[in-house]
Write a protein that holds these residues in place. Structure first.
Motif, PDB file in Angstrom:
ATOM      1  N   SER A  51       0.831  -1.211   0.000  1.00 43.38           N
ATOM      2  CA  SER A  51       0.000   0.000   0.000  1.00 43.38           C
ATOM      3  C   SER A  51       0.865   1.261   0.000  1.00 43.38           C
ATOM      4  O   SER A  51       0.587   2.212  -0.717  1.00 43.38           O
ATOM      5  CB  SER A  51      -0.922   0.021   1.220  1.00 43.38           C
ATOM      6  OG  SER A  51      -1.872  -1.006   1.121  1.00 43.38           O
ATOM      7  N   ALA A  52       1.917   1.248   0.813  1.00 43.84           N
ATOM      8  CA  ALA A  52       2.810   2.404   0.866  1.00 43.84           C
ATOM      9  C   ALA A  52       3.525   2.602  -0.463  1.00 43.84           C
ATOM     10  O   ALA A  52       3.676   3.731  -0.945  1.00 43.84           O
ATOM     11  CB  ALA A  52       3.826   2.236   2.002  1.00 43.84           C
ATOM     12  N   LEU A  53       3.957   1.517  -1.084  1.00 38.86           N
ATOM     13  CA  LEU A  53       4.626   1.604  -2.375  1.00 38.86           C
ATOM     14  C   LEU A  53       3.675   2.145  -3.438  1.00 38.86           C
ATOM     15  O   LEU A  53       4.035   3.030  -4.213  1.00 38.86           O
ATOM     16  CB  LEU A  53       5.159   0.230  -2.786  1.00 38.86           C
ATOM     17  CG  LEU A  53       5.889   0.163  -4.118  1.00 38.86           C
ATOM     18  CD1 LEU A  53       7.131   1.041  -4.101  1.00 38.86           C
ATOM     19  CD2 LEU A  53       6.254  -1.279  -4.438  1.00 38.86           C
ATOM     20  N   ALA A  54       2.459   1.636  -3.460  1.00 42.93           N
ATOM     21  CA  ALA A  54       1.466   2.106  -4.429  1.00 42.93           C
ATOM     22  C   ALA A  54       1.180   3.585  -4.231  1.00 42.93           C
ATOM     23  O   ALA A  54       1.076   4.346  -5.200  1.00 42.93           O
ATOM     24  CB  ALA A  54       0.186   1.295  -4.308  1.00 42.93           C
ATOM     25  N   ALA A  55       1.067   4.024  -2.984  1.00 46.65           N
ATOM     26  CA  ALA A  55       0.797   5.431  -2.695  1.00 46.65           C
ATOM     27  C   ALA A  55       1.957   6.314  -3.154  1.00 46.65           C
ATOM     28  O   ALA A  55       1.754   7.421  -3.650  1.00 46.65           O
ATOM     29  CB  ALA A  55       0.551   5.626  -1.197  1.00 46.65           C
ATOM     30  N   LYS A  56       3.161   5.818  -3.028  1.00 40.03           N
ATOM     31  CA  LYS A  56       4.335   6.594  -3.414  1.00 40.03           C
ATOM     32  C   LYS A  56       4.489   6.658  -4.937  1.00 40.03           C
ATOM     33  O   LYS A  56       4.916   7.681  -5.484  1.00 40.03           O
ATOM     34  CB  LYS A  56       5.583   5.989  -2.785  1.00 40.03           C
ATOM     35  CG  LYS A  56       6.802   6.852  -2.902  1.00 40.03           C
ATOM     36  CD  LYS A  56       7.885   6.352  -1.981  1.00 40.03           C
ATOM     37  CE  LYS A  56       8.796   7.502  -1.701  1.00 40.03           C
ATOM     38  NZ  LYS A  56       9.303   7.582  -0.379  1.00 40.03           N
ATOM     39  N   LEU A  57       4.149   5.585  -5.627  1.00 37.07           N
ATOM     40  CA  LEU A  57       4.341   5.531  -7.068  1.00 37.07           C
ATOM     41  C   LEU A  57       3.175   6.098  -7.866  1.00 37.07           C
ATOM     42  O   LEU A  57       3.371   6.569  -8.986  1.00 37.07           O
ATOM     43  CB  LEU A  57       4.586   4.080  -7.502  1.00 37.07           C
ATOM     44  CG  LEU A  57       5.855   3.434  -6.970  1.00 37.07           C
ATOM     45  CD1 LEU A  57       5.934   1.989  -7.422  1.00 37.07           C
ATOM     46  CD2 LEU A  57       7.095   4.195  -7.413  1.00 37.07           C
ATOM     47  N   ASP A  58       1.966   6.006  -7.322  1.00 34.47           N
ATOM     48  CA  ASP A  58       0.803   6.513  -8.047  1.00 34.47           C
ATOM     49  C   ASP A  58       0.826   8.036  -8.041  1.00 34.47           C
ATOM     50  O   ASP A  58       1.046   8.654  -7.005  1.00 34.47           O
ATOM     51  CB  ASP A  58      -0.499   6.034  -7.397  1.00 34.47           C
ATOM     52  CG  ASP A  58      -0.774   4.581  -7.689  1.00 34.47           C
ATOM     53  OD1 ASP A  58      -0.180   4.042  -8.639  1.00 34.47           O
ATOM     54  OD2 ASP A  58      -1.593   3.992  -6.969  1.00 34.47           O
ATOM     55  N   PRO A  59       0.566   8.650  -9.197  1.00 36.57           N
ATOM     56  CA  PRO A  59       0.508  10.110  -9.216  1.00 36.57           C
ATOM     57  C   PRO A  59      -0.688  10.578  -8.411  1.00 36.57           C
ATOM     58  O   PRO A  59      -1.715   9.889  -8.347  1.00 36.57           O
ATOM     59  CB  PRO A  59       0.338  10.447 -10.702  1.00 36.57           C
ATOM     60  CG  PRO A  59      -0.222   9.212 -11.311  1.00 36.57           C
ATOM     61  CD  PRO A  59       0.269   8.065 -10.485  1.00 36.57           C
ATOM     62  N   PRO A  60      -0.561  11.739  -7.779  1.00 32.97           N
ATOM     63  CA  PRO A  60      -1.696  12.246  -6.997  1.00 32.97           C
ATOM     64  C   PRO A  60      -2.892  12.493  -7.907  1.00 32.97           C
ATOM     65  O   PRO A  60      -2.740  12.913  -9.042  1.00 32.97           O
ATOM     66  CB  PRO A  60      -1.172  13.552  -6.380  1.00 32.97           C
ATOM     67  CG  PRO A  60       0.049  13.886  -7.141  1.00 32.97           C
ATOM     68  CD  PRO A  60       0.573  12.634  -7.784  1.00 32.97           C
ATOM     69  N   GLN A  61      -4.061  12.204  -7.386  1.00 30.20           N
ATOM     70  CA  GLN A  61      -5.289  12.424  -8.147  1.00 30.20           C
ATOM     71  C   GLN A  61      -5.552  13.919  -8.245  1.00 30.20           C
ATOM     72  O   GLN A  61      -5.430  14.650  -7.290  1.00 30.20           O
ATOM     73  CB  GLN A  61      -6.466  11.731  -7.449  1.00 30.20           C
ATOM     74  CG  GLN A  61      -6.285  10.239  -7.284  1.00 30.20           C
ATOM     75  CD  GLN A  61      -6.226   9.530  -8.635  1.00 30.20           C
ATOM     76  OE1 GLN A  61      -6.908   9.901  -9.559  1.00 30.20           O
ATOM     77  NE2 GLN A  61      -5.401   8.505  -8.721  1.00 30.20           N
ATOM     78  N   SER A  62      -5.872  14.347  -9.456  1.00 27.62           N
ATOM     79  CA  SER A  62      -6.188  15.758  -9.624  1.00 27.62           C
ATOM     80  C   SER A  62      -7.572  16.013  -9.049  1.00 27.62           C
ATOM     81  O   SER A  62      -8.482  15.205  -9.192  1.00 27.62           O
ATOM     82  CB  SER A  62      -6.154  16.141 -11.105  1.00 27.62           C
ATOM     83  OG  SER A  62      -7.102  15.382 -11.817  1.00 27.62           O
ATOM     84  N   ARG A  63      -7.698  17.117  -8.371  1.00 23.18           N
ATOM     85  CA  ARG A  63      -8.975  17.455  -7.768  1.00 23.18           C
ATOM     86  C   ARG A  63      -9.687  18.459  -8.646  1.00 23.18           C
ATOM     87  O   ARG A  63      -9.124  19.453  -9.063  1.00 23.18           O
ATOM     88  CB  ARG A  63      -8.760  18.040  -6.368  1.00 23.18           C
ATOM     89  CG  ARG A  63      -8.122  17.039  -5.438  1.00 23.18           C
ATOM     90  CD  ARG A  63      -7.957  17.616  -4.079  1.00 23.18           C
ATOM     91  NE  ARG A  63      -7.266  16.666  -3.230  1.00 23.18           N
ATOM     92  CZ  ARG A  63      -7.424  16.630  -1.934  1.00 23.18           C
ATOM     93  NH1 ARG A  63      -8.220  17.457  -1.338  1.00 23.18           N
ATOM     94  NH2 ARG A  63      -6.774  15.749  -1.221  1.00 23.18           N
ATOM     95  N   ARG A  64     -10.928  18.150  -8.875  1.00 20.97           N
ATOM     96  CA  ARG A  64     -11.734  19.044  -9.710  1.00 20.97           C
ATOM     97  C   ARG A  64     -12.650  19.849  -8.829  1.00 20.97           C
ATOM     98  O   ARG A  64     -13.217  19.351  -7.868  1.00 20.97           O
ATOM     99  CB  ARG A  64     -12.582  18.239 -10.701  1.00 20.97           C
ATOM    100  CG  ARG A  64     -11.759  17.524 -11.721  1.00 20.97           C
ATOM    101  CD  ARG A  64     -12.675  16.832 -12.686  1.00 20.97           C
ATOM    102  NE  ARG A  64     -11.871  16.124 -13.683  1.00 20.97           N
ATOM    103  CZ  ARG A  64     -12.378  15.348 -14.605  1.00 20.97           C
ATOM    104  NH1 ARG A  64     -13.679  15.173 -14.702  1.00 20.97           N
ATOM    105  NH2 ARG A  64     -11.600  14.729 -15.469  1.00 20.97           N
ATOM    106  N   ARG A  65     -12.815  21.074  -9.194  1.00 20.46           N
ATOM    107  CA  ARG A  65     -13.789  21.931  -8.498  1.00 20.46           C
ATOM    108  C   ARG A  65     -14.955  22.143  -9.426  1.00 20.46           C
ATOM    109  O   ARG A  65     -14.787  22.449 -10.596  1.00 20.46           O
ATOM    110  CB  ARG A  65     -13.183  23.274  -8.134  1.00 20.46           C
ATOM    111  CG  ARG A  65     -12.144  23.148  -7.051  1.00 20.46           C
ATOM    112  CD  ARG A  65     -11.744  24.487  -6.564  1.00 20.46           C
ATOM    113  NE  ARG A  65     -10.901  24.339  -5.395  1.00 20.46           N
ATOM    114  CZ  ARG A  65     -10.366  25.348  -4.790  1.00 20.46           C
ATOM    115  NH1 ARG A  65     -10.544  26.569  -5.220  1.00 20.46           N
ATOM    116  NH2 ARG A  65      -9.617  25.152  -3.736  1.00 20.46           N
ATOM    117  N   TRP A  66     -16.132  21.988  -8.889  1.00 17.00           N
ATOM    118  CA  TRP A  66     -17.334  22.153  -9.701  1.00 17.00           C
ATOM    119  C   TRP A  66     -17.870  23.540  -9.563  1.00 17.00           C
ATOM    120  O   TRP A  66     -17.857  24.238  -8.699  1.00 17.00           O
ATOM    121  CB  TRP A  66     -18.401  21.139  -9.306  1.00 17.00           C
ATOM    122  CG  TRP A  66     -17.933  19.758  -9.576  1.00 17.00           C
ATOM    123  CD1 TRP A  66     -17.315  18.904  -8.713  1.00 17.00           C
ATOM    124  CD2 TRP A  66     -17.988  19.052 -10.828  1.00 17.00           C
ATOM    125  NE1 TRP A  66     -17.010  17.743  -9.325  1.00 17.00           N
ATOM    126  CE2 TRP A  66     -17.408  17.797 -10.643  1.00 17.00           C
ATOM    127  CE3 TRP A  66     -18.480  19.377 -12.087  1.00 17.00           C
ATOM    128  CZ2 TRP A  66     -17.325  16.873 -11.638  1.00 17.00           C
ATOM    129  CZ3 TRP A  66     -18.388  18.431 -13.074  1.00 17.00           C
ATOM    130  CH2 TRP A  66     -17.815  17.202 -12.846  1.00 17.00           C
TER     131      TRP A  66
END
Length: 66
Positions: A51-66
């Motif tokens: 889980s820690a490895l996946a969190a480190k390697l996955d790019p942060p999710q872009s946050r959309r504002r509506w």
């Protein structure tokens, strides 16, 4: 239309035999297998490490504002 090709580079297995754990990593491209003993306490922590490895390697999710 764009197509992608996936190539397996390494394959890993964690094997338990009589209470002893061994990590086997196969180099699919070049051939050969490496093994390493793994203590039980590390086996128990494997989901946390993944889980820690996946969190480190996955790019942060872009946050959309509506």
């Amino acid at each position: 239309m764009e197509t992608s090709t996936r190539t397996l580079l390494f394959a890993a297995e964690l094997v338990e035999e009589n209470g002893t754990y061994t990590l086997l990593v196969e180099d699919v491209q070049r051939g050969g297998v490496q093994t390493a003993p793994v203590p039980k306490n590390m086996v128990d922590k494997l989901p946390t490490f993944l889980s820690a490895l996946a969190a480190k390697l996955d790019p942060p999710q872009s946050r959309r504002r509506w």
